[in-house]
Design an enzyme around this catalytic site. Sequence first.
Site, PDB file in Angstrom:
ATOM      1  N   ASP A  24      76.281  39.166  25.120  1.00 57.22           N
ATOM      2  CA  ASP A  24      75.152  39.548  24.281  1.00 57.22           C
ATOM      3  C   ASP A  24      73.925  39.843  25.136  1.00 57.22           C
ATOM      4  OD1 ASP A  24      73.974  40.122  21.896  1.00 57.22           O
ATOM      5  OD2 ASP A  24      73.737  38.047  21.241  1.00 57.22           O
ATOM      6  N   HIS A  41      74.324  48.627  28.054  1.00 58.16           N
ATOM      7  CA  HIS A  41      75.791  48.538  27.948  1.00 58.16           C
ATOM      8  C   HIS A  41      76.447  48.968  29.263  1.00 58.16           C
ATOM      9  CE1 HIS A  41      75.658  47.450  23.800  1.00 58.16           C
ATOM     10  NE2 HIS A  41      75.179  48.614  23.400  1.00 58.16           N
ATOM     11  N   LEU A 135      94.210  36.499  37.492  1.00 55.74           N
ATOM     12  CA  LEU A 135      93.435  36.410  36.256  1.00 55.74           C
ATOM     13  C   LEU A 135      93.893  37.435  35.229  1.00 55.74           C
ATOM     14  CD1 LEU A 135      90.657  35.306  34.903  1.00 55.74           C
ATOM     15  CD2 LEU A 135      89.737  37.494  35.712  1.00 55.74           C
ATOM     16  N   ARG A 192      78.081  32.282  25.533  1.00 53.47           N
ATOM     17  CA  ARG A 192      77.378  33.400  24.894  1.00 53.47           C
ATOM     18  C   ARG A 192      76.032  33.576  25.573  1.00 53.47           C
ATOM     19  NH1 ARG A 192      77.011  35.496  18.731  1.00 53.47           N
ATOM     20  NH2 ARG A 192      75.640  37.245  19.162  1.00 53.47           N
TER      21      ARG A 192
END
Length: 245
Positions: A24, A41, A135, A192
């Site tokens: 976020d 973004h 991973l 978050r």
Amino acid sequence: MNDQIENYELDMNNIPAHIAFIMDGNGRWAKKRMMPRTYGHNEGTKTIRKIALEANRLGVKAMTVYAFSTENFSRPEEEVQFIFKLPKKFFELYLKELIENNVQICMIGHLEKAPKATRDIINTAIERTKGNTGLKLCFAFIYGSRDEIVCSTKKIAQDVKDGKLDIEDIDENYFGSTLMSANLPDVDLMVRTSGEQRLSNFMLWQLAYAEFIFTPVCWPDFDEKELHKAIWLYQNRDRRYGGLK
């Protein structure tokens, strides 16, 4: 590794197996810099690469990033279309490096709802890394947890109706095996960024016993030091899973 990272002394025998990120703050980060949301973004994809490589180095088994939710279609069309183009840019820049570091790409969500070019680049990345054993970098793309649970419930109900499954065979393990995330361990740590403190329809089943960390740092500014800090905080919590010690 710099001294700031070393300030968080990690127990390498207690690294979370699965870390999930709600990425976020990209838009707010860009707005503070008098830039369009799309710039945020774009910068956020650089953070995915950076954190994935460090998580892989630390021995994290899986890392899921909330890339696009089922609700994100309500955003302006220009922003949605920009986000759909990000996977192409991300994998063109970083897929070779991720392969060299033994990272496996996977995804949960409804990729079939994305444009063909987006589907193709993600499927290519999944195919090219399927043999990697490091991973698992999982993109939650066009994903919503309630939708995931409903889809699994429908599948189980149909199997019972068709006589393929006895209702008594349904337990937590079986239900979990029908979810999109069946090949991932349950989440140990959920982070978050940007200060918001809610789950936003993200991995509700998988987060049942996860530790939550909400940081004011926006995703483009989340770096290796912040990852170490989050893991350090995780390691200093008492995880009892409903029991007593």
